[in-house]
Scaffold this motif. Structure first.
Motif, PDB file in Angstrom:
ATOM      1  N   ALA A  79       0.835  -1.198   0.000  1.00 34.02           N
ATOM      2  CA  ALA A  79       0.000   0.000   0.000  1.00 34.02           C
ATOM      3  C   ALA A  79       0.869   1.247   0.000  1.00 34.02           C
ATOM      4  O   ALA A  79       0.548   2.255  -0.640  1.00 34.02           O
ATOM      5  N   THR A  80       1.997   1.162   0.708  1.00 33.41           N
ATOM      6  CA  THR A  80       2.993   2.235   0.710  1.00 33.41           C
ATOM      7  C   THR A  80       4.307   1.649   0.212  1.00 33.41           C
ATOM      8  O   THR A  80       5.059   1.032   0.987  1.00 33.41           O
ATOM      9  N   PRO A  81       4.608   1.761  -1.081  1.00 38.45           N
ATOM     10  CA  PRO A  81       5.818   1.159  -1.636  1.00 38.45           C
ATOM     11  C   PRO A  81       7.085   1.608  -0.907  1.00 38.45           C
ATOM     12  O   PRO A  81       7.190   2.753  -0.463  1.00 38.45           O
TER      13      PRO A  81
ATOM     14  N   ASN B 103       0.483 -11.988   3.319  1.00 37.80           N
ATOM     15  CA  ASN B 103       0.047 -11.072   4.380  1.00 37.80           C
ATOM     16  C   ASN B 103      -0.275  -9.709   3.773  1.00 37.80           C
ATOM     17  O   ASN B 103       0.444  -8.724   3.962  1.00 37.80           O
ATOM     18  N   PHE B 104      -1.370  -9.656   3.022  1.00 35.39           N
ATOM     19  CA  PHE B 104      -1.735  -8.410   2.338  1.00 35.39           C
ATOM     20  C   PHE B 104      -3.231  -8.391   2.059  1.00 35.39           C
ATOM     21  O   PHE B 104      -3.907  -9.424   2.135  1.00 35.39           O
ATOM     22  N   GLU B 105      -3.723  -7.232   1.711  1.00 36.36           N
ATOM     23  CA  GLU B 105      -5.116  -7.054   1.308  1.00 36.36           C
ATOM     24  C   GLU B 105      -5.139  -6.429  -0.079  1.00 36.36           C
ATOM     25  O   GLU B 105      -4.288  -5.607  -0.417  1.00 36.36           O
ATOM     26  N   GLY B 106      -6.141  -6.807  -0.871  1.00 39.83           N
ATOM     27  CA  GLY B 106      -6.201  -6.344  -2.258  1.00 39.83           C
ATOM     28  C   GLY B 106      -5.251  -7.175  -3.101  1.00 39.83           C
ATOM     29  O   GLY B 106      -4.988  -8.340  -2.822  1.00 39.83           O
ATOM     30  N   GLY B 107      -4.723  -6.561  -4.166  1.00 37.90           N
ATOM     31  CA  GLY B 107      -3.708  -7.234  -4.971  1.00 37.90           C
ATOM     32  C   GLY B 107      -4.190  -8.436  -5.747  1.00 37.90           C
ATOM     33  O   GLY B 107      -3.434  -9.396  -5.933  1.00 37.90           O
ATOM     34  N   LYS B 108      -5.425  -8.414  -6.232  1.00 35.36           N
ATOM     35  CA  LYS B 108      -5.913  -9.507  -7.061  1.00 35.36           C
ATOM     36  C   LYS B 108      -5.270  -9.472  -8.442  1.00 35.36           C
ATOM     37  O   LYS B 108      -4.844  -8.423  -8.922  1.00 35.36           O
ATOM     38  N   LEU B 109      -5.218 -10.636  -9.076  1.00 35.40           N
ATOM     39  CA  LEU B 109      -4.825 -10.715 -10.482  1.00 35.40           C
ATOM     40  C   LEU B 109      -6.096 -10.719 -11.325  1.00 35.40           C
ATOM     41  O   LEU B 109      -7.008 -11.515 -11.075  1.00 35.40           O
ATOM     42  N   GLN B 110      -6.157  -9.822 -12.305  1.00 33.31           N
ATOM     43  CA  GLN B 110      -7.293  -9.764 -13.211  1.00 33.31           C
ATOM     44  C   GLN B 110      -6.812 -10.043 -14.634  1.00 33.31           C
ATOM     45  O   GLN B 110      -5.752  -9.570 -15.039  1.00 33.31           O
TER      46      GLN B 110
ATOM     47  N   VAL C 290      -2.918  -2.877  -3.928  1.00 31.31           N
ATOM     48  CA  VAL C 290      -2.724  -3.469  -2.604  1.00 31.31           C
ATOM     49  C   VAL C 290      -3.082  -2.405  -1.575  1.00 31.31           C
ATOM     50  O   VAL C 290      -2.519  -1.309  -1.574  1.00 31.31           O
ATOM     51  N   THR C 291      -4.006  -2.731  -0.710  1.00 31.30           N
ATOM     52  CA  THR C 291      -4.494  -1.743   0.258  1.00 31.30           C
ATOM     53  C   THR C 291      -3.927  -1.948   1.661  1.00 31.30           C
ATOM     54  O   THR C 291      -4.144  -1.126   2.551  1.00 31.30           O
ATOM     55  N   GLY C 292      -3.216  -3.051   1.866  1.00 33.28           N
ATOM     56  CA  GLY C 292      -2.608  -3.299   3.166  1.00 33.28           C
ATOM     57  C   GLY C 292      -1.607  -4.435   3.086  1.00 33.28           C
ATOM     58  O   GLY C 292      -1.755  -5.354   2.270  1.00 33.28           O
ATOM     59  N   GLY C 293      -0.540  -4.376   3.902  1.00 35.47           N
ATOM     60  CA  GLY C 293       0.453  -5.444   3.933  1.00 35.47           C
ATOM     61  C   GLY C 293       1.401  -5.417   2.747  1.00 35.47           C
ATOM     62  O   GLY C 293       1.491  -4.422   2.013  1.00 35.47           O
ATOM     63  N   GLU C 294       2.105  -6.527   2.565  1.00 37.81           N
ATOM     64  CA  GLU C 294       3.096  -6.651   1.495  1.00 37.81           C
ATOM     65  C   GLU C 294       2.807  -7.897   0.665  1.00 37.81           C
ATOM     66  O   GLU C 294       2.648  -8.995   1.208  1.00 37.81           O
ATOM     67  N   ARG C 295       2.732  -7.714  -0.634  1.00 38.13           N
ATOM     68  CA  ARG C 295       2.427  -8.799  -1.567  1.00 38.13           C
ATOM     69  C   ARG C 295       3.675  -9.119  -2.383  1.00 38.13           C
ATOM     70  O   ARG C 295       4.215  -8.244  -3.066  1.00 38.13           O
ATOM     71  N   TYR C 296       4.148 -10.365  -2.317  1.00 42.52           N
ATOM     72  CA  TYR C 296       5.327 -10.783  -3.081  1.00 42.52           C
ATOM     73  C   TYR C 296       4.936 -11.881  -4.060  1.00 42.52           C
ATOM     74  O   TYR C 296       4.192 -12.806  -3.714  1.00 42.52           O
ATOM     75  N   ALA C 297       5.463 -11.766  -5.272  1.00 43.10           N
ATOM     76  CA  ALA C 297       5.192 -12.769  -6.302  1.00 43.10           C
ATOM     77  C   ALA C 297       6.503 -13.218  -6.933  1.00 43.10           C
ATOM     78  O   ALA C 297       7.405 -12.404  -7.191  1.00 43.10           O
ATOM     79  N   TYR C 298       6.600 -14.506  -7.155  1.00 45.44           N
ATOM     80  CA  TYR C 298       7.744 -15.106  -7.854  1.00 45.44           C
ATOM     81  C   TYR C 298       7.270 -15.368  -9.282  1.00 45.44           C
ATOM     82  O   TYR C 298       6.389 -16.185  -9.515  1.00 45.44           O
TER      83      TYR C 298
END
Length: 260
Positions: A138-140, A169-176, A217-225
């Motif tokens: 949410a805050t890069p 551990n995040f909110e939002g961040g869906k794949l569309q 992403v509205t909260g937390g940290e989202r990591y993708a490999y």
């Protein structure tokens, strides 16, 4: 004695060469690919052209995420500043984890590509890969390698893409997903084919030309490999992928001699 002779003869006939070493596997000297039928049993079709399957354990995802954060932290030292690891994606070959890319290519991506994408993507064998970790928040922050809060609709420079969630551990961040570039749906990019909420350790596999985006992403940290795989003997041997994706004409392509 007769029994001993028979036993000795039997053991000679059934002797086998020693099993391949780990180095043999990583260097591609032996065929370690899984039968696609075995992969089919654990795969789910999430939407058109997009499939999911479990790949990593929760423990591995946590360790990988911690390792990447440590790499980014050490990259702030002066001798590693030129790598800009906190400002861009973390390339796994650069940080000594290229062997994971190799295993994913041979064990998962190549068998599935043969099964599901051979005709639609005009593939020869996938023979190149790049794997990297990218982060969203949410805050890069450069310190955590989360350089974005969302990603606009785009296609990948790959024939096949593998996208694995390694931080949940995040909110939002869906794949569309919005359709294949080169089709009516994909050319307009306005039609939502479907969305997917990432799950820790679960991979999505799809064609690189499938338009997709990451919602905010509205909260937390989202990591993708992410692993991109290419087939240099397929369409790339005949057509510039940059021009094909962007409908360029003439010699204005950034891949052309004018720019190189």
């Amino acid at each position: 004695k007769k029994n001993m002779k028979k036993q000795k003869s039997f053991s000679n006939k059934t002797s086998r060469p020693p099993p391949p070493t780990f180095e043999d596997v990583l260097q591609g000297k032996v065929n370690v690919e899984i039968d696609p039928a075995q992969l089919e049993e654990i795969m789910e079709q999430e939407m058109f052209d997009v499939y999911s399957l479990p790949v990593f354990t929760e423990e591995f995802c946590i360790k990988l995420q911690q390792y990447i954060k440590q790499v980014i932290l050490h990259s702030e030292r002066e001798e590693f500043a030129h790598l800009n690891l906190g400002r861009r994606i973390v390339d796994l070959d650069t940080v000594g984890l290229g062997w994971v890319n190799d295993l994913l290519l041979h064990l998962i991506m190549r068998p599935i590509a043969r099964l599901l994408y051979k005709s639609s993507e005009t593939l020869d064998e996938l023979d190149w890969r790049q794997g990297y970790i990218t982060g969203y928040a949410a805050t890069p922050s450069q310190e955590t390698g989360t350089t974005r809060h969302r990603l606009v609709s785009h296609t990948d420079d790959s024939e096949i893409t593998l996208n694995i969630c390694v931080g949940d551990n995040f909110e939002g961040g869906k794949l569309q997903f919005r359709g294949l570039r080169g089709t009516d749906e994909g050319n307009h990019g306005q039609t939502l084919i479907g969305d997917f909420q990432p799950r820790l350790g679960t991979a999505l596999i799809h064609a690189g030309r499938h338009l997709h985006e990451v919602t905010q992403v509205t909260g937390g940290e989202r990591y993708a490999y992410i692993v991109w795989a290419r087939s240099w003997g397929g369409s790339r041997s005949q057509t510039c992928p940059c021009c094909w994706l962007n409908r360029r004409q003439g010699n204005s392509c950034i891949c052309g001699a004018r720019w190189n």
